[in-house]
Structures are given as structure tokens and as C-alpha cells.
Design a protein around this motif. Structure first.
Motif, short mmCIF file in Angstrom:
data_model
loop_
_atom_site.label_atom_id
_atom_site.label_comp_id
_atom_site.label_asym_id
_atom_site.label_seq_id
_atom_site.Cartn_x
_atom_site.Cartn_y
_atom_site.Cartn_z
N GLY A 1 0.82 -1.21 0.00
CA GLY A 1 0.00 0.00 0.00
C GLY A 1 0.85 1.26 0.00
N GLN A 2 1.92 1.25 0.79
CA GLN A 2 2.79 2.44 0.83
C GLN A 2 3.52 2.63 -0.49
OE1 GLN A 2 5.18 1.78 4.36
NE2 GLN A 2 4.10 3.41 5.42
N ALA A 3 3.87 1.52 -1.14
CA ALA A 3 4.58 1.65 -2.41
C ALA A 3 3.72 2.37 -3.44
CB ALA A 3 4.98 0.27 -2.93
N VAL A 4 2.43 2.03 -3.47
CA VAL A 4 1.55 2.72 -4.41
C VAL A 4 1.40 4.18 -4.00
CG1 VAL A 4 -0.71 2.72 -5.48
CG2 VAL A 4 0.37 0.56 -4.88
N THR A 5 1.25 4.39 -2.68
CA THR A 5 1.10 5.76 -2.21
C THR A 5 2.34 6.58 -2.53
OG1 THR A 5 -0.20 4.85 -0.39
CG2 THR A 5 0.52 7.12 -0.17
#
Lengths: 82, 82, 82, 82, 82, 82, 82, 82, 82, 82, 82, 82, 82, 82
Positions: free
Chosen positions: J60-64
Motif C-alpha cells: 500500500g505504501q509503495a503505491v502511495t
């Protein structure tokens, strides 16, 4: 016939009137909306007191309206009297 | 035939009208939305009082609308009367 | 043939129209979204009253829409009539 | 052949169009997102009413969309008609 | 007959009056709305104390109103006395 | 060969395009994130309806996306057509 | 007879007075509204202590009012003494 | 060899590109973070559906990402094509 | 007899005084309002300790007031001593 | 040897790069923090799924992160390529 | 006898002092208010520990006050030492 | 020996560096604080998993830190390389 | 004896010092207030651990204070060393 | 001996340093405060783990502090190295 002082005064007055009413509508608008929202919620729970609650809501909104009306008064004064 | 005072006055009036109505729509828009949201919630819980709640919502929104209408009035005055 | 007063007036009117509609879309957009959100929540809990709730939501949103329409009117006046 | 009035008018119109659509997308974007969020929540709790809830969400979002469309209209008018 | 000092003074006074009343209406508007909202909620739960609660709401709003009135006073002074 | 009017027009168009898309991405970005968040929450509670919920989320986000696309359209028009 | 220094001083003083009172009304307005809201809520739950609660609310609001009064004092000094 | 029009155009394009991408990263960044947060919460409660939830989160984030990508496209166009 | 340096100094001092007091009233105003709100809530639940709670509220507000008084001091220094 | 056009272009590019990365770090920073916060909360409740949750958080953080990386790319392009 | 450098320095110092103290009063004002609010709430629940809680509140507020005092120090230095 | 183009470029780069790092510290600062807060809360409830939670917090914060580091990189490039 | 470069440098340094300390006091002020508020709440529930909690609060506030002290250092450097 | 380029560079660097540190203190200040607040709350509930919780809080705050330190570094570079 070039730009004179009275033109600058009127320009400032018209800009001031616009911001006065525009900004002055934010607070009462949000505040009265909160009152109306809570009144609806309370009437939904206790519909027998609808008259009492509507009256309270209107009294509360009327006081809240006052700063909106002050803004209107100042804006109208800036438009016409000045 | 260059820029004269009346041009600056009208420019200020038009800019003021734009900000007056633009800013003045924020408060009532949010406030009336809160009232409508709570009215829907209340009707969902107590649908028998839907008429009473719709009436209360409309009365509350009508008062909330007032500062939006003041903004409209000031903006129209800045456009046409001034 | 240089910059004349009417050019400045129209420039101010066009900038004012842009900010009027841009700012004026914030309040109703958020407010109507809150109403729609609560209506969905209420229908999920009480689907038998879906018609009543949709009607209430639409009435509430219609009133909320009003300040957005005022902004549209002022912006159109700034574009065409002035 | 230097800067003339019509250039300033068009510059103001293009800046106004940019701010009009940019600001005007904030409110409906947030509002419709709230409606979609609550619709998902409600369908998760009561999946049998998914059709009804999706319909309500779409109706509510359609009304919310309106101020976004007004912004689009004003921005297009500022770009092409003016 | 060109722009003189008194013109700039009056322009500043009018702009100041507009912002004074416009900004000064935000705080009391929101605050009084919160008071009205909670009063409606309390009356819905305990309608027998409606008189007491309305009185408390009005007293609280009257004090809250004070800063709005100060803004009005300063704005009027900027318009007429200065 | 100095600065001409068309240069100022294009400068305004490019600045406007930047703000249009930059501001216009805030609302849909936050709104669609709220929808996705609630859809995940709902699927976690009721995984059997995952298809239905994903579909609802996508429909809701598609409508929310619309104001972002309007901003894109206006920004592209400001870049290429104008 | 052109613009002199004292004119600029007074202009700055008047603009400063407007922002001083306008901004200075936001904090106390919101704060006193919170106090009034909680007092109404408490009286609704415990109406026998209404006198005590009203007194506490008024004492709390009186202290909160102080920064609003400081703003008024500074604004009046900027208008008349300077 | 002094400042020419094309320099001003490119300056505006570069400033516009900076604000476009800077502002355009706020909305999707916050929105996707909300989606990721809720997905973690849901997986913690219902780890058997982790694959389904991760897929939903990624789909929701992909749509949310779109306005960020639009901002990137507009910023790149402002840098290279224009 | 034209604009001299001391005039610009005083203008800056007056503008600074206005913003100093105006901004400096926001924080203490909101903070003291929160203290008063919670004190009313606590007295409503535990009226026997009203004296103790009022004393605590006043002590807490007195410390909170300090930054408001600092703002007043700086504003007065900008008006009179400088 | 005075100020030439290329200097203004580079100045605009450097200012734009600063705002692009500065503003573009706000959204992902807050969003990823929310994801990390919820992941910690979920692991505290369900430590057996720590690997799964850490993986979800990172995805999730990678996409964010993506919009933050877009901002970095645009800022670097403004610094070096342009 | 026209405007000299030292006048501009002092003007900047006075404006800086005003904003320094004005902005610097917001954070501690809000923070200390939160501390006072929670202390009142805790004393209402556990009045036997009033002395301990008042002492904790005062210690916490004293540390919070520090940034307000730093602002005061910088503002006074800008007024007198510089 | 007067102001040349390279001076303006460096000025813009230094201003840009300041805003880049200043704004870019807001998002990660708040986000990492949220992660730390939730980690403390989770460890308080489940101290046996403290190592796991600290590790998760640090991993989550490390990713969150990335946009802050990007801002640092851009600011350093603006200071030294450019 | 007219305005020289060193005057502009000092003016910028003084303005920068004012904003540095003013803005830099907001974050620590709010953050330390939150810590103090939660410490009071925790002591009210668990007064036997008052010493431990006060110590934790002070340690946490001391770290939070650091960015406020950095701002003070930068502001003092801008005032005296530069 | 008039204003030269290096003066403008230093002015920009000093203004940039002020805003860099001022803005850069907001995020870590708020974030570390949240961590300290939650640590106090957790220790109040589970005082036996005070050492573990204090350690976690300090580790979390140390990472959060990093963006504040980056801002300090950039500000010092702007003051002394440039």
C-alpha cells in the motif's frame, strides 16, 4: 479626466463589499446548518416536541444570523452610502 | 481614451462580485448539506415523521440559505446598480 | 489601440467569473455529498423507506444546490451581460 | 504590435478558466467520494439491497456532480466563446 | 486634482472595514451555531427544561455575539468616523 | 521581437493549466481514497460480497473521477487548442 | 498637496485595525461557542445545577472574551490615538 | 538578446509544471494512504481474505492514482511538448 | 515634506501591531473556550466539585491567556514605544 | 551581460522544482503515515499475521509513494534537463 | 532626508515582530487550552487528585508555553536590540 | 557589476530550497508521528510483541521518510549543484 | 547614503527571523499541548503512577520542543550572527 | 556601492532559511506530540511496561525528528555555507 482619488476610493469600497459579504456568509452558513442538522436529529428522536424544537432552532438561527446581517449592512453601506 | 477612473471602479466591482458570490456559496452549501444529511438519517430511523422532518429541514435550510441570498444580492448590486 | 479601459473591465470580469464558479462549487459539492452519503447509509439500514429517503435527499440537495446555481448565474452574468 | 487589450482579456480568461475548473473539482470530488464510501459500507452490511443502494448513490452523485459541470461549462465558455 | 493622501486613507479604511466585518463574522457565526445545535439536542432529550435551555443558549450566544459586535463597531468607525 | 501579446496569452494558459490540473486532482484523489478505504473495510467484514462491493466501489469512483477528467480536459485545451 | 507620509501612516493604521479586529474575532467567537454548547448539553442532563453551570459558562466565556477585547483595544488605538 | 516572449512562456510553463505536480500529489497521496490504512485494518481482523483485500486495495488505489497520473502528464507536457 | 523613512517605519509598525494582535487572539481564544467547555461538562457531571473545577479552569485559562497577553504587549510596544 | 531570458527561465524552473517537491511530499507523507499507523495497530491485535500485514502495508505504501516519486521526477527534470 | 536603508531595516523588523508574536501565539494557545480542558475533565472524574492534576497541568503548560516565550523573545529583540 | 542573471537564478534556487524542505517536512513529520503514536498504543496493549511492533513502526516510518529525503535531496541540489 | 545592499540583506534576515519563530512555534505548541492533555487524563485515571507519567510527559515534550528550539536558534542566528 | 547581485542572493537565502525552519518545525512538532500523548496514555493503562513504552516513544520520535533536522541543516547551509 485621468484616474482621480474618488475612483480609487470607490474601487476599494466595492472590493471591500465583495469580500465583506463573501467571507461573512461562511460562518453563519455553517453555524445555522449545524443547528438545523441537530434539530432534525432531535425531532427524529422525539417528534412530539417538534414545535418546541423548531422554535428553539429558529431562535438560535436568528441569533446566528446576526453576524451575517452585520456583514450585509456593512456591504450595503460600502456600496451606497460611502 | 486611455484607462479612466470609471474603468477601474467597474473592474473592482466585477472582481468583488465574483469573490462575493464564490466565497458566499461555501458556508450555506456546507451547512445545508449537513441539515439534509441529518434529515435523511432521522427519516431512516423514524420514517413515520417524514413530513415533519422534511418540513423542519426545509425551514432550517431556508434560514441557512439567507446568507447565500445576501451574497447574491450584493453581487447583483455590484454588477448592475453600481 | 493600446490597452483601454474596457479591456481591463473585461479581464476583471473573466477572472471574477472563474473564481466565482470555482469557489462556489466547493460548498454545494461537499454538502450534497454529505446528504447523499447519509441517504445511502439510511437506505442500507431501512430499505423499505428507500423512496421516501431518496425524495428527502433530492429535496435537501435541491436546496443545497441553490448557492451553486447562484454562483453559475453570477458567473454567466460576468461573462455575457457585463 | 505590442501588447494590446485583447491579449490581456484572453490571458485573464485562461487563468480564470484554470482556477475555475481546478477549484470547482475539489468540492464534488470530495462529496462524491463520501457518497461512494457510505454506499460501499451500506452494501457490505446489507448486500441484498445492492441495486437500490447503487441507484441511490448514483442519483446522489449525479446531483453532486452538477456544480462540477457548472465549473466545466464556465471554463469552456472562458476558453472558446469569450 | 490628482490622487491625494486623503483618498488613499479612505481606500484603506474601506478595504479594512470590509475585511474586518467579513472575517469577524466567521467566528461568532460558527460558535453560535454550535450553541444552537447543542441546545436543540438537549431540548430533544429533556423537553421539560426547554425554557431553561433556551435561556442558557441565548445568554451564551449573547456573549459569543460580542466579538461580532466589536467587528461591526470597528467597521462602522472605519466607514463614518474616520 | 520584444514581448508580444500572444506570449502573455500562452503564459497565462500554461500557468492556468498547471493550477487547473494540480488543484483538480485534490478532490477526486481524496474522494476516491475514501471510497476505496470503505470498500476494503466492508469486504473485510463481508468477504462473500467482494465482487459486488468492488463493482460498487468502481462505479462510485468512476463518477468521482469525472471532475478530475474535466480538469484534465480543460488543462489539455489550455495547452494545445488555445 | 500630494501624498505625504502621514497619509501612508494612517492608511496602514486603518488596514491594520480592520485585520486586527477581524482576525481577533475568530478565536473567541469559536471558543465561546464551544463553552455555550457544552453548557447547554450539561444543563440538559442536570437541570438542577443550571445556575451553577450558567455561572461557570459566563466566567469561562469572560476569560475567553479577553483576547477579543484586546483586539478591540488595539483596533481602537489604531483608529483614534495613533 | 534581452528578455523575449518565448522566455516568459517557458518560465510560466515551468512554474505551472511545478505547482501542477506538487498540488496534484496531495490528493492521491492522502487518498491512497487511507485505502492502505483500512486494508491493513481489515486484514488484521480477517487475515483469511488477505488476497482479496490486497486486490481490492490495489484496484481502489489504481483508480485513485489516476488523477496523480493526469498531473504527471500535464506537468510533462508543460516541460517538453510546449 | 514628501514620504520620509520614519513614515514607512510607523506604517510597518501599525500593520504589524494589527496582525500581531489579530492572529495572537486566535489561539488563546480557541484554547480557553475548550477549557471552559470541558469545565462546564465536568461540573454538570460532578456539581459538588464546582468550586474546585472553576478554580482549575481559571488557572488553566490564566496560563493559556499568557500568549494572548504577550501579543497585546508586542502590539502596544509597536504602537507607542517604537 | 544584463538579465537575459534564459536566466528567468532557470529561475522559474528552480522555484517550480522547490514547490513541486515541497508540496508533493505532503500527501504521500501523511498517507503513508496513516498506513503505518494502522498496520501497527493491526499487528498489535493480531501478531500472528505480522508478516502478512507488513507486506500489505509495504504494498500500500509503495503505491502511495508513487505520487511522491512523480514529484521527484518532475523536480529533477526541472533542475537538470530543462 | 529621503528613505534610507535603516528605515527599511526597522520596517522589516517591526513587521517581523508582529507576525512572529501573532503566529507564535496560536500553537501554545491551542495546546495549553487542550491541557486545561483535559485537566478539568480528569478532576471532575477524580476530584481527590485535584492537587496532583493541577500540578501536572501547570508543568505541562509551562513546557508548552516555552515556544510562546521564544516568540516573545524574538519579537522583543526585533523591537529593541536590532 | 550590477545585478546579473546568475544572481537571480541563485536567489530563486535558495528560495526554492527553503520552501522545498520547509513544506516537505510537514507531511512525513505528521505521518511518522501517527505511526509512532499507534505503535506506543499497540505496545501498551500487547507488550509481548514489542519487538515486532517496533520493527513494523520503523519499517513504516522508513518508507514514510522517503518523501522527506526526496525533499532534502532536491533542496541540496538547489543549494550546491545548480 | 541611499539604500544599499546590506540594508536589504538585514531586512530579509529580520523578516525571515520573524516568520521562522512565529511559524516554528505552532507545531511544538500544539504537540506539547496534546502530550500534556493526555498526561492529565492518564493521571486522573491512574494517580499512583503520577511520577512516572509526569516524567514520560516531560521526556516526550522535551523531544517535541526540539524543533521549537531549532527555530529559535535559526531566528537568533538571523538576528545576530548574520 | 548600490545594490548588487550578491545582496539579493543573500536576502533570498535568509528569507528561505526562515521559512524553511519555520514551516519545517510544524510537522515534526505535531507528530512528536501525538507520539508523546499516546505514550502517556499507554503508560497510564499499563505502567509496568513504562520503560518499554518510553523507549518506543523515543525511537519513534527520533525518526520523526529527522525531517526537522533536515530543515535545520538546510537552514544552516542557507545561512553560512551559501
Amino acid at each position: 479626466m485621468a484616474i482621480e482619488g474618488v475612483d480609487i476610493i470607490r474601487s476599494a469600497a466595492f472590493l471591500g463589499a465583495g469580500f465583506c459579504m463573501g467571507l461573512g456568509a461562511i460562518g453563519p452558513g455553517v453555524g445555522e446548518g449545524m443547528a438545523a442538522a441537530k434539530a432534525c436529529e432531535a425531532i427524529g428522536k422525539n417528534p412530539k416536541e417538534a414545535g418546541l424544537l423548531t422554535r428553539t432552532m429558529l431562535v438560535g438561527q436568528a441569533v446566528t444570523e446576526s453576524t451575517g446581517i452585520y456583514s450585509l449592512v456593512i456591504a450595503l453601506l460600502l456600496l451606497f452610502v460611502v
